[in-house]
Design a protein around this motif. Structure first.
Motif, PDB file in Angstrom:
ATOM      1  N   ARG A  92       0.828  -1.202   0.000  1.00 42.57           N
ATOM      2  CA  ARG A  92       0.000   0.000   0.000  1.00 42.57           C
ATOM      3  C   ARG A  92       0.865   1.255   0.000  1.00 42.57           C
ATOM      4  O   ARG A  92       0.632   2.193  -0.777  1.00 42.57           O
ATOM      5  CB  ARG A  92      -0.921   0.008   1.220  1.00 42.57           C
TER       6      ARG A  92
ATOM      7  N   THR B 199       1.041   3.683  -3.334  1.00 42.22           N
ATOM      8  CA  THR B 199       0.522   5.041  -3.132  1.00 42.22           C
ATOM      9  C   THR B 199       1.572   6.092  -3.472  1.00 42.22           C
ATOM     10  O   THR B 199       1.321   7.033  -4.236  1.00 42.22           O
ATOM     11  CB  THR B 199       0.057   5.227  -1.682  1.00 42.22           C
TER      12      THR B 199
ATOM     13  N   LYS C 237       6.460   9.907   4.875  1.00 41.13           N
ATOM     14  CA  LYS C 237       6.160   9.578   3.476  1.00 41.13           C
ATOM     15  C   LYS C 237       6.658  10.661   2.537  1.00 41.13           C
ATOM     16  O   LYS C 237       7.031  10.376   1.395  1.00 41.13           O
ATOM     17  CB  LYS C 237       4.649   9.393   3.315  1.00 41.13           C
TER      18      LYS C 237
END
Length: 284
Positions: A74, A78, A146
């Motif tokens: 994921r 992403t 991130k």
């Protein structure tokens, strides 16, 4: 009668079988290319597929559907999709500036584009850590976030889009743009209806390569990301963890998933690009 001093047809025409004898037959070239491709690409892929199947289907499924594997996928997908989209825009912008604008230091900028290709990826991670780590000289702390992973991936994937689009921009016929402008089309219309359709195949190809590189990247994110589970741990780092825990079958299974995703994305984008190129040729 005066003899002709020009070259005869026998001199101009290569002897029968010239290209075959000089460059080898087609079957030989195809055989050598196929053999090399098999050694460098197909055999390693076959080996990883064989290893992933070592524990059977249930072991493969358990490896790819574990919570840690799903979370890492994921995070990987992403961030990689976002990176590909951002580089699609800014890669086109950089390629446009390098091909259509003249400015001091243009050659230097053009050379810098290839720097991420030349740098070892772990050096890219060190660069990101020095700039956005705890001792950031610009006051931006992105380690273990991130955003840090995304910037590192943007750094290593930007050249794919730029170098895919740049040659196409150089070969575009400027007379078509000038004709559209003479008919009253504004810059936005010219770009949308004249330039963008011709660039679409190369844009999609570059974005696909950037995405594929991003989902398999390890070195550039290992320091800035920190492998925080569910936050910054990408699939390549989870594969490393599995190897360290002597779970080579699970690591191979995750690798197969990444390979499959990369192949499907590249195949689809290039198919769309090929169709767009054919439509552009028919329109001309």
């Amino acid at each position: 009668m005066t003899a002709s001093v020009g070259p005869s047809s026998e001199t101009l025409t290569p002897p029968r079988g010239f290209f075959k004898s000089r460059y080898g037959s087609t079957s030989l070239r195809v055989g050598v290319a196929t053999t090399w491709l098999s050694i460098i690409v197909l055999l390693p892929l076959a080996a990883i597929v064989f290893q992933s199947a070592g524990g059977g289907w249930h072991a493969f499924w358990a490896a790819v559907t574990s919570n840690a594997a799903i979370e890492s996928l994921r995070v990987t997908l992403t961030i990689s999709i976002a990176v590909a989209v951002i580089n699609l825009f800014f890669g086109l912008l950089v390629a446009w500036v390098l091909t259509r604008d003249d400015f001091p230091g243009k050659r230097l900028v053009d050379a810098i584009i290839d720097l991420p290709f030349a740098l070892p990826t772990i050096v890219a991670s060190l660069v990101m850590l020095a700039l956005y780590g705890p001792n950031s000289p610009v006051g931006i702390h992105l380690q273990h976030t991130k955003w840090g992973v995304g910037i590192a991936l943007l750094f290593v994937t930007l050249p794919f889009v730029v170098r895919s689009v740049q040659p196409v921009l150089l070969e575009l016929d400027r007379e078509v743009e000038e004709a559209a402008a003479s008919l009253g089309a504004n810059n936005g219309t010219i770009f949308t209806l004249v330039i963008l359709p011709a660039l679409l195949p190369s844009l999609l190809s570059g974005a696909g390569l950037a995405f594929s590189r991003a989902i398999g990247e390890y070195g550039s994110v290992v320091l800035i990301g920190g492998a925080v589970p569910g936050e910054t741990e990408v699939s390549s780092q989870w594969i490393r963890t599995l190897i360290e825990n002597d779970d080579r079958t699970g690591a191979a299974a995750i690798s197969i998933v990444l390979l499959a995703i990369s192949f499907i994305v590249l195949f689809l984008l290039r198919s769309i690009g090929s169709r767009a190129a054919k439509r552009e040729e028919l329109a001309q």
